[in-house]
Design a protein around this motif. Structure first.
Motif, PDB file in Angstrom:
ATOM      1  N   HIS A  49      24.096   9.890  33.136  1.00  0.00           N
ATOM      2  CA  HIS A  49      24.717  10.362  31.446  1.00  0.00           C
ATOM      3  C   HIS A  49      23.569   9.920  30.484  1.00  0.00           C
ATOM      4  O   HIS A  49      22.373   8.830  31.115  1.00  0.00           O
ATOM      5  N   THR A  50      23.525  10.498  29.917  1.00  0.00           N
ATOM      6  CA  THR A  50      22.632  11.284  28.501  1.00  0.00           C
ATOM      7  C   THR A  50      23.769  10.718  27.182  1.00  0.00           C
ATOM      8  O   THR A  50      23.854  11.410  26.638  1.00  0.00           O
ATOM      9  N   THR A  51      23.601   9.498  26.414  1.00  0.00           N
ATOM     10  CA  THR A  51      24.075   9.690  24.747  1.00  0.00           C
ATOM     11  C   THR A  51      23.646  10.129  24.204  1.00  0.00           C
ATOM     12  O   THR A  51      21.761   8.794  23.983  1.00  0.00           O
ATOM     13  N   ALA A  52      23.483  10.897  22.531  1.00  0.00           N
ATOM     14  CA  ALA A  52      22.190  11.344  21.314  1.00  0.00           C
ATOM     15  C   ALA A  52      23.334  11.457  20.960  1.00  0.00           C
ATOM     16  O   ALA A  52      23.996  11.957  20.015  1.00  0.00           O
ATOM     17  N   ILE A  53      22.288  11.011  19.468  1.00  0.00           N
ATOM     18  CA  ILE A  53      22.881  11.195  18.154  1.00  0.00           C
ATOM     19  C   ILE A  53      22.025  12.024  17.455  1.00  0.00           C
ATOM     20  O   ILE A  53      20.444  11.534  17.729  1.00  0.00           O
ATOM     21  N   GLY A  54      21.842  12.998  16.629  1.00  0.00           N
ATOM     22  CA  GLY A  54      21.139  13.812  15.893  1.00  0.00           C
ATOM     23  C   GLY A  54      21.056  13.477  14.274  1.00  0.00           C
ATOM     24  O   GLY A  54      22.087  13.105  14.396  1.00  0.00           O
ATOM     25  N   LEU A  55      20.610  13.864  13.572  1.00  0.00           N
ATOM     26  CA  LEU A  55      20.222  14.120  12.207  1.00  0.00           C
ATOM     27  C   LEU A  55      19.414  15.215  11.668  1.00  0.00           C
ATOM     28  O   LEU A  55      17.615  15.507  11.885  1.00  0.00           O
ATOM     29  N   PHE A  56      20.102  16.512  11.409  1.00  0.00           N
ATOM     30  CA  PHE A  56      19.538  17.708  11.135  1.00  0.00           C
ATOM     31  C   PHE A  56      19.706  18.053   8.955  1.00  0.00           C
ATOM     32  O   PHE A  56      20.802  17.722   8.636  1.00  0.00           O
ATOM     33  N   TYR A  57      18.917  17.712   8.239  1.00  0.00           N
ATOM     34  CA  TYR A  57      18.733  18.670   7.425  1.00  0.00           C
ATOM     35  C   TYR A  57      18.098  19.683   6.754  1.00  0.00           C
ATOM     36  O   TYR A  57      16.904  20.342   7.196  1.00  0.00           O
ATOM     37  N   SER A  58      19.056  20.372   5.794  1.00  0.00           N
ATOM     38  CA  SER A  58      17.722  22.239   5.898  1.00  0.00           C
ATOM     39  C   SER A  58      18.487  22.104   4.486  1.00  0.00           C
ATOM     40  O   SER A  58      19.634  21.860   3.833  1.00  0.00           O
ATOM     41  N   ARG A  59      17.871  23.280   4.033  1.00  0.00           N
ATOM     42  CA  ARG A  59      17.633  23.753   2.648  1.00  0.00           C
ATOM     43  C   ARG A  59      17.297  25.400   2.598  1.00  0.00           C
ATOM     44  O   ARG A  59      16.272  25.257   2.870  1.00  0.00           O
ATOM     45  N   GLY A  60      17.987  25.986   2.117  1.00  0.00           N
ATOM     46  CA  GLY A  60      17.354  27.327   1.883  1.00  0.00           C
ATOM     47  C   GLY A  60      17.862  28.548   0.946  1.00  0.00           C
ATOM     48  O   GLY A  60      19.349  27.871  -0.028  1.00  0.00           O
ATOM     49  N   GLY A  61      17.581  29.117   0.200  1.00  0.00           N
ATOM     50  CA  GLY A  61      18.137  30.090  -0.452  1.00  0.00           C
ATOM     51  C   GLY A  61      18.828  31.241  -0.145  1.00  0.00           C
ATOM     52  O   GLY A  61      19.875  31.868  -0.640  1.00  0.00           O
ATOM     53  N   TYR A  62      18.892  32.083   1.386  1.00  0.00           N
ATOM     54  CA  TYR A  62      19.650  32.318   1.633  1.00  0.00           C
ATOM     55  C   TYR A  62      20.088  34.110   0.679  1.00  0.00           C
ATOM     56  O   TYR A  62      20.720  34.210   0.762  1.00  0.00           O
ATOM     57  N   GLY A  63      19.289  33.911  -0.373  1.00  0.00           N
ATOM     58  CA  GLY A  63      19.167  35.246  -1.094  1.00  0.00           C
ATOM     59  C   GLY A  63      20.491  35.194  -2.262  1.00  0.00           C
ATOM     60  O   GLY A  63      20.798  36.121  -2.465  1.00  0.00           O
ATOM     61  N   GLU A  64      21.024  33.531  -2.930  1.00  0.00           N
ATOM     62  CA  GLU A  64      21.358  33.774  -3.259  1.00  0.00           C
ATOM     63  C   GLU A  64      20.954  33.147  -4.550  1.00  0.00           C
ATOM     64  O   GLU A  64      20.263  32.803  -4.113  1.00  0.00           O
ATOM     65  N   SER A  65      21.017  32.715  -6.018  1.00  0.00           N
ATOM     66  CA  SER A  65      20.986  32.302  -6.959  1.00  0.00           C
ATOM     67  C   SER A  65      20.579  30.564  -6.931  1.00  0.00           C
ATOM     68  O   SER A  65      20.197  29.358  -7.764  1.00  0.00           O
ATOM     69  N   ARG A  66      21.438  30.595  -6.182  1.00  0.00           N
ATOM     70  CA  ARG A  66      21.780  28.755  -5.970  1.00  0.00           C
ATOM     71  C   ARG A  66      21.470  28.399  -4.728  1.00  0.00           C
ATOM     72  O   ARG A  66      21.732  29.540  -3.313  1.00  0.00           O
ATOM     73  N   ASP A  67      20.659  27.066  -3.738  1.00  0.00           N
ATOM     74  CA  ASP A  67      19.960  27.022  -2.464  1.00  0.00           C
ATOM     75  C   ASP A  67      22.082  26.169  -2.502  1.00  0.00           C
ATOM     76  O   ASP A  67      22.484  25.665  -2.571  1.00  0.00           O
ATOM     77  N   THR A  68      21.618  26.562  -0.509  1.00  0.00           N
ATOM     78  CA  THR A  68      22.688  25.884  -0.134  1.00  0.00           C
ATOM     79  C   THR A  68      22.271  24.385   1.173  1.00  0.00           C
ATOM     80  O   THR A  68      20.238  25.035   1.372  1.00  0.00           O
ATOM     81  N   ARG A  69      22.523  23.735   0.882  1.00  0.00           N
ATOM     82  CA  ARG A  69      22.105  21.865   1.521  1.00  0.00           C
ATOM     83  C   ARG A  69      23.213  21.644   3.180  1.00  0.00           C
ATOM     84  O   ARG A  69      24.042  22.147   2.316  1.00  0.00           O
ATOM     85  N   ILE A  70      22.515  21.240   3.731  1.00  0.00           N
ATOM     86  CA  ILE A  70      23.532  21.619   5.011  1.00  0.00           C
ATOM     87  C   ILE A  70      22.897  20.091   5.525  1.00  0.00           C
ATOM     88  O   ILE A  70      21.427  19.793   5.277  1.00  0.00           O
ATOM     89  N   ARG A  71      23.693  18.658   5.744  1.00  0.00           N
ATOM     90  CA  ARG A  71      23.137  17.722   6.537  1.00  0.00           C
ATOM     91  C   ARG A  71      24.235  17.317   7.445  1.00  0.00           C
ATOM     92  O   ARG A  71      25.837  17.613   7.351  1.00  0.00           O
ATOM     93  N   TYR A  72      23.530  17.764   9.011  1.00  0.00           N
ATOM     94  CA  TYR A  72      24.156  18.005  10.160  1.00  0.00           C
ATOM     95  C   TYR A  72      23.916  16.909  10.776  1.00  0.00           C
ATOM     96  O   TYR A  72      23.132  16.578  11.852  1.00  0.00           O
ATOM     97  N   LEU A  73      24.862  16.375  11.414  1.00  0.00           N
ATOM     98  CA  LEU A  73      24.499  14.834  11.932  1.00  0.00           C
ATOM     99  C   LEU A  73      25.833  14.508  13.484  1.00  0.00           C
ATOM    100  O   LEU A  73      26.839  14.746  13.524  1.00  0.00           O
ATOM    101  N   PRO A  74      24.887  15.283  14.691  1.00  0.00           N
ATOM    102  CA  PRO A  74      25.671  15.528  16.299  1.00  0.00           C
ATOM    103  C   PRO A  74      25.758  14.364  16.704  1.00  0.00           C
ATOM    104  O   PRO A  74      24.888  13.967  17.216  1.00  0.00           O
ATOM    105  N   LEU A  75      26.618  14.064  17.759  1.00  0.00           N
ATOM    106  CA  LEU A  75      27.048  12.877  18.793  1.00  0.00           C
ATOM    107  C   LEU A  75      26.743  13.663  19.602  1.00  0.00           C
ATOM    108  O   LEU A  75      28.215  14.108  19.819  1.00  0.00           O
TER     109      LEU A  75
END
Length: 257
Positions: free
Chosen positions: A25-51
């Motif tokens: 068995h393997t149990t994992a917890i992660g933390l991911f953060y991203s920021r980008g404009g993606y062609g828009e006038s305002r940035d999108t920020r994502i915080r992602y925590l998968p178990l």
């Protein structure tokens, strides 16, 4: 995006396969953060925590992932999908929301090696359940499926690896123009002493929507085996297209028994 990043541990390939009599068995917890404009006038920020939890027995592995996430910005960027461009008028163009993300389950088969020098080959299928709230810009609201083939080959002090896959996406009323897509990656890793491993991955993803383009990203990572049971991985992402994040980084902590 994050799904790929949290599964790049080629050094451990094969440890759970073969004639091992009992399941591991393997149990994992992660933390991911991203920021980008993606062609828009305002940035999108994502915080992602998968178990996630993976059970391996013989040549088979099954893994389930339950994430929580927070999204702030234009409602057109999704975790593990990317930028989708246009959106329907039933939703606002700005979101600031959090909650449970899409739950996924994958099944992987390690193909038996036909010779001592043959590459390791994994074949995986994955189903994504639409548990994320599409009204809040956290998911498409539709079930997806995917298939992926991974190859690992020892080359002197390096482990060279490559992946290729296809993602099927059902049409969503929240994201018109959603498309099926292919993806691929190529990378290499090396050991630094007995406990550290470092590597570099080039990742390509075909556009997931009629309104966006493909993505090209470079992912350096560092993995630390603290003990036979515990390991940690740190990675960053550099994008080269408008539909890539301007900055992204993540951390994963895993325990195996």
């Amino acid at each position: 995006m994050a799904a790929l990043l949290l599964s790049i541990a080629p050094a451990g390939h094969g440890q759970t396969g073969g004639a091992q009599p009992s399941a591991s068995h393997t149990t994992a917890i992660g933390l991911f953060y991203s920021r980008g404009g993606y062609g828009e006038s305002r940035d999108t920020r994502i915080r992602y925590l998968p178990l996630s939890h993976e059970v391996a027995r013989g040549s088979w592995r099954v893994k389930a992932t339950v994430p929580v996430l927070e999204v702030s910005g234009p409602a057109n960027v999704l975790v593990n999908v990317g930028s989708l461009g246009g959106f329907s008028g039933s939703r606002t163009s700005q979101v600031s929301a959090g909650g449970v993300g899409d739950v996924s389950v994958s099944l992987t088969y390690e193909v038996p090696a036909w010779s001592a020098n043959a590459p390791y080959i994994d074949v995986s299928v994955e189903l994504k359940a639409p548990t994320a709230d599409p009204e809040q810009g956290l998911g498409t609201g539709r079930m997806d499926a995917g298939m992926q083939v991974d190859l690992y080959q020892l080359a002197g002090p390096l482990t060279v690896f490559a992946s290729a896959g296809y993602r099927y996406r059902r049409q969503s009323p929240f994201y018109p123009g959603l498309e099926n897509s292919v993806f691929a990656s190529l990378g290499a890793s090396a050991n630094w002493g007995d406990a550290l491993q470092y590597g570099l991955i080039y990742d390509y993803r075909q556009a997931a929507s009629d309104f966006t383009g493909e993505t090209h990203e470079l992912l350096p990572y560092l993995s630390w085996t603290m003990s036979p049971a515990w390991s940690a991985m740190l990675y960053t992402v550099t994008g080269f297209t408008e539909d890539s994040a301007d900055f992204a980084a993540g951390l994963q902590l895993s325990r195996r028994w």
